[in-house]
Design an enzyme around this catalytic site. Structure first.
Site, PDB file in Angstrom:
ATOM      1  N   ASP A 107     -75.571  38.064  38.315  1.00 36.37           N
ATOM      2  CA  ASP A 107     -76.735  38.210  39.183  1.00 36.37           C
ATOM      3  C   ASP A 107     -76.217  38.682  40.543  1.00 36.37           C
ATOM      4  O   ASP A 107     -76.014  39.880  40.751  1.00 36.37           O
ATOM      5  CB  ASP A 107     -77.418  36.830  39.256  1.00 36.37           C
ATOM      6  CG  ASP A 107     -78.888  36.922  39.573  1.00 36.37           C
ATOM      7  OD1 ASP A 107     -79.222  37.663  40.506  1.00 36.37           O
ATOM      8  OD2 ASP A 107     -79.700  36.274  38.898  1.00 36.37           O
ATOM      9  N   ASP A 163     -81.856  30.262  30.855  1.00 31.87           N
ATOM     10  CA  ASP A 163     -82.929  29.266  30.898  1.00 31.87           C
ATOM     11  C   ASP A 163     -83.819  29.408  32.119  1.00 31.87           C
ATOM     12  O   ASP A 163     -83.469  30.061  33.104  1.00 31.87           O
ATOM     13  CB  ASP A 163     -82.326  27.858  30.929  1.00 31.87           C
ATOM     14  CG  ASP A 163     -81.718  27.528  32.309  1.00 31.87           C
ATOM     15  OD1 ASP A 163     -80.890  28.325  32.801  1.00 31.87           O
ATOM     16  OD2 ASP A 163     -82.094  26.499  32.893  1.00 31.87           O
TER      17      ASP A 163
HETATM   18  C1  PRP Z   1     -75.917  31.713  35.648  1.00 32.12           C
HETATM   19  C2  PRP Z   1     -75.002  32.611  34.826  1.00 32.12           C
HETATM   20  C3  PRP Z   1     -73.849  32.846  35.742  1.00 32.12           C
HETATM   21  C4  PRP Z   1     -74.482  32.798  37.117  1.00 32.12           C
HETATM   22  C5  PRP Z   1     -74.666  34.175  37.615  1.00 32.12           C
HETATM   23  O1  PRP Z   1     -75.517  30.397  35.485  1.00 32.12           O
HETATM   24  O2  PRP Z   1     -74.604  32.016  33.620  1.00 32.12           O
HETATM   25  O3  PRP Z   1     -72.850  31.883  35.596  1.00 32.12           O
HETATM   26  O4  PRP Z   1     -75.751  32.153  36.986  1.00 32.12           O
HETATM   27  O5  PRP Z   1     -75.225  34.156  38.904  1.00 32.12           O
HETATM   28  P1  PRP Z   1     -74.493  34.823  40.154  1.00 32.12           P
HETATM   29  O6  PRP Z   1     -73.956  36.162  39.711  1.00 32.12           O
HETATM   30  O7  PRP Z   1     -75.619  34.980  41.158  1.00 32.12           O
HETATM   31  O8  PRP Z   1     -73.441  33.913  40.651  1.00 32.12           O
HETATM   32  P2  PRP Z   1     -76.371  29.151  35.987  1.00 32.12           P
HETATM   33  O9  PRP Z   1     -75.843  28.698  37.322  1.00 32.12           O
HETATM   34  O10 PRP Z   1     -77.839  29.485  35.925  1.00 32.12           O
HETATM   35  O11 PRP Z   1     -76.009  28.018  34.926  1.00 32.12           O
HETATM   36  P3  PRP Z   1     -76.210  28.013  33.324  1.00 32.12           P
HETATM   37  O12 PRP Z   1     -75.264  29.032  32.756  1.00 32.12           O
HETATM   38  O13 PRP Z   1     -75.848  26.623  32.930  1.00 32.12           O
HETATM   39  O14 PRP Z   1     -77.655  28.349  33.041  1.00 32.12           O
END
Ligand code: PRP
Length: 184
Positions: A107, A163
């Protein structure tokens, strides 16, 4: 779980199960070609990456091991801050290993940027990143991703590991969450 179980919660299906699986097959072929004669240590980032890890790893012919990390980013609400805390560390020593981080989505890039430099400091022989999804418009920090599945718009996506409030992870496809679900 399928589309009928979440009817009304999704605006549309962005990537079908078939599209995801076909792209993962292509990514696995590229990885096999690049790592010929080597062994890979796949590192999944909990929890979102579980589906990608399960499907991508089974499409690989290259011998590989798996390990997992759980991280949490400090920040306001759902926004990543780039300050990451390790909730579960690896059980494997990375020294001399060919490490491939497997992620569901990039992201802002803040999580992976932090993770990549953390793992790089542990002395792997090589370190690369594979991510199924990337949101180019949300990028805050550039992360060198060697294998990308799909570039997608900067919208709220769920399914295939992703999620909203811990729901929708078990959908076999990626969909756009309808704004009424998250209160927009
Ligand atoms: C999501 C995804 C990445 C991160 C990306 O994890 O799996 O690890 O966000 O976001 P960024 O590029 O803005 O840092 P999340 O924190 O939602 O946890 P999860 O995988 O347990 O859903």
């Amino acid at each position: 779980m399928d589309a009928h179980d979440v009817e009304g919660d999704l605006e549309k299906i962005l990537l079908t199960e078939e599209q995801i699986q076909a792209r993962l097959t292509e990514m696995a072929a590229a990885i096999d070609a690049d790592y010929k004669g080597q062994e890979i240590l796949l590192i999944g980032v909990l929890r979102g990456a579980i589906m990608v890890m399960a499907d991508l790893s089974r499409k690989l012919h290259t011998p590989c091991e798996m390990d997992w990390m759980a991280v949490s980013s400090y920040g306001s609400g759902t926004k990543s801050s780039g300050v990451v805390r390790i909730l579960k560390d690896l059980d494997t020593d990375l020294e001399g290993r060919h490490v491939l981080i497997v992620e569901d989505i990039i992201d802002s890039g803040l999580t992976l940027s932090w993770l990549a430099s953390n793992l790089q400091s542990r002395g792997p022989a090589s370190l690369s990143i594979a991510a199924l999804l990337r949101k180019p418009e949300a990028t805050k920090v550039q992360v060198p991703v060697r294998y990308v599945g799909f570039d997608i718009p900067n919208e709220f996506v769920v399914g295939y590991g992703l999620d909203y409030a811990e729901r929708y992870r078990t959908l076999p496809f990626v969909g756009l969450l309808a704004p009424h679900v998250y209160g927009a």
